[in-house]
Design an enzyme around this catalytic site. Structure first.
Site, mmCIF file in Angstrom:
data_model
loop_
_atom_site.group_PDB
_atom_site.id
_atom_site.type_symbol
_atom_site.label_atom_id
_atom_site.label_comp_id
_atom_site.label_asym_id
_atom_site.label_seq_id
_atom_site.Cartn_x
_atom_site.Cartn_y
_atom_site.Cartn_z
ATOM 1 N N HIS A 1 -65.261 -3.129 -16.895
ATOM 2 C CA HIS A 1 -66.657 -2.983 -16.984
ATOM 3 C C HIS A 1 -67.289 -1.517 -17.457
ATOM 4 O O HIS A 1 -66.822 -0.548 -16.531
ATOM 5 C CB HIS A 1 -67.350 -3.499 -15.881
ATOM 6 C CG HIS A 1 -69.171 -3.257 -15.757
ATOM 7 N ND1 HIS A 1 -69.745 -2.674 -14.903
ATOM 8 C CD2 HIS A 1 -69.770 -3.729 -16.489
ATOM 9 C CE1 HIS A 1 -70.927 -2.463 -15.219
ATOM 10 N NE2 HIS A 1 -71.101 -3.399 -16.290
ATOM 11 N N SER A 2 -68.062 -1.192 -18.462
ATOM 12 C CA SER A 2 -68.634 -0.034 -18.849
ATOM 13 C C SER A 2 -67.606 1.123 -18.867
ATOM 14 O O SER A 2 -66.568 1.013 -19.841
ATOM 15 C CB SER A 2 -69.290 0.247 -17.746
ATOM 16 O OG SER A 2 -70.502 1.517 -18.087
ATOM 17 N N TYR A 3 -67.301 2.082 -17.912
ATOM 18 C CA TYR A 3 -66.462 3.272 -18.009
ATOM 19 C C TYR A 3 -65.050 2.465 -18.140
ATOM 20 O O TYR A 3 -64.196 2.976 -18.606
ATOM 21 C CB TYR A 3 -66.616 4.007 -16.941
ATOM 22 C CG TYR A 3 -65.201 5.046 -16.516
ATOM 23 C CD1 TYR A 3 -64.848 6.069 -17.120
ATOM 24 C CD2 TYR A 3 -64.680 4.430 -15.545
ATOM 25 C CE1 TYR A 3 -63.736 6.663 -16.944
ATOM 26 C CE2 TYR A 3 -63.291 5.471 -14.875
ATOM 27 C CZ TYR A 3 -63.147 6.286 -15.831
ATOM 28 O OH TYR A 3 -61.827 7.148 -15.450
ATOM 29 N N GLY A 4 -64.796 1.311 -17.179
ATOM 30 C CA GLY A 4 -63.739 0.466 -17.158
ATOM 31 C C GLY A 4 -62.925 0.198 -18.578
ATOM 32 O O GLY A 4 -61.571 0.263 -18.493
ATOM 33 N N GLY A 5 -63.810 0.187 -19.511
ATOM 34 C CA GLY A 5 -63.181 0.144 -20.668
ATOM 35 C C GLY A 5 -62.260 1.150 -21.449
ATOM 36 O O GLY A 5 -61.152 0.968 -21.912
#
Length: 220
Positions: free
Chosen positions: A76-80
């Site tokens: 998710h988000s930064y997790g990309g």
């Protein structure tokens, strides 16, 4: 049975996936919601050395320790940034990638280089330590500071990603302009990707859990 490794966005811990985790497990799948080093219940580990490579290694370490060879990495988000790096490091352990309203970096990109000036202003609002970005006021009360170095460090990629499938899930109901629209529009035209738009704000796991669950379970 699929194996899901669930990576949260900035300032959040594995708890952000609680509803999704429970439903995946109820349907017989394995699900590992991972809190990255320096965040949430691991916030006591936050220091100047925690960066993007640290977080990528968090995922690689889990895959190796649990002997996972068919991971569905969800970021998710930064997790990309994190799932991209992990898939490049150990491609033999990754089956597919799911980006939840997330950045999709190329070699040499960083969060800083990929976001807008508005996002960069947030990154510069660091806590008294000088190396932790403060959670935004509307975040979950459990949110903690996020390591600034992880946002500034460029991702190192070798081009080894061999995921069988790549999905992008776009949150279509932002208040104002979404910083992820460019990723979604670009990937819609790429035949290697499956793209989805949900009537949700950025926190898809909370705002559109049923739609997200259907995407995660499709063809797995």
């Amino acid at each position: 049975m699929a194996t899901y490794v669930l990576i949260p966005g900035m300032c959040h811990g594995g708890w952000t996936y609680e509803p999704i985790t429970a439903q995946l497990r109820q349907q017989g799948h394995r699900a590992y919601p991972l809190t990255l080093t320096g965040l949430a219940e691991r916030s006591h580990l936050l220091n100047t050395a925690v960066n993007l490579e640290t977080h990528i290694q968090d995922v690689v370490g889990l895959l190796e320790a649990e002997e996972i060879e068919d991971a569905v990495l969800v970021g998710h988000s930064y997790g990309g940034m994190v799932i991209t790096g992990a898939a490049d490091r150990v491609p033999e352990r990754v089956d597919s990638l799911v980006y939840l309203d997330a950045v999709v970096p190329s070699a040499g990109d960083s969060m800083w280089s990929l976001v807008s000036d508005r996002e960069r202003q947030w990154y510069l609002d660091v806590a008294e330590t000088g190396y932790a970005v403060r959670p935004l006021p509307f975040f979950d009360p459990r949110a903690t500071g996020h390591p600034l170095a992880s946002l500034l460090q460029s991702i190192r990629l070798t081009g080894n990603i061999a995921a069988r499938r790549r999905d992008y899930v776009y949150a279509a109901s932002w208040d104002g302009q979404s910083p992820f629209t460019g990723f979604y529009e670009r990937l819609r035209a790429d035949a290697r990707w499956q793209t989805h738009a949900l009537d949700s704000k950025h926190n898809i796991m909370r705002d559109a859990p049923d739609g997200l669950l259907a995407i995660l379970l499709a063809d797995r």
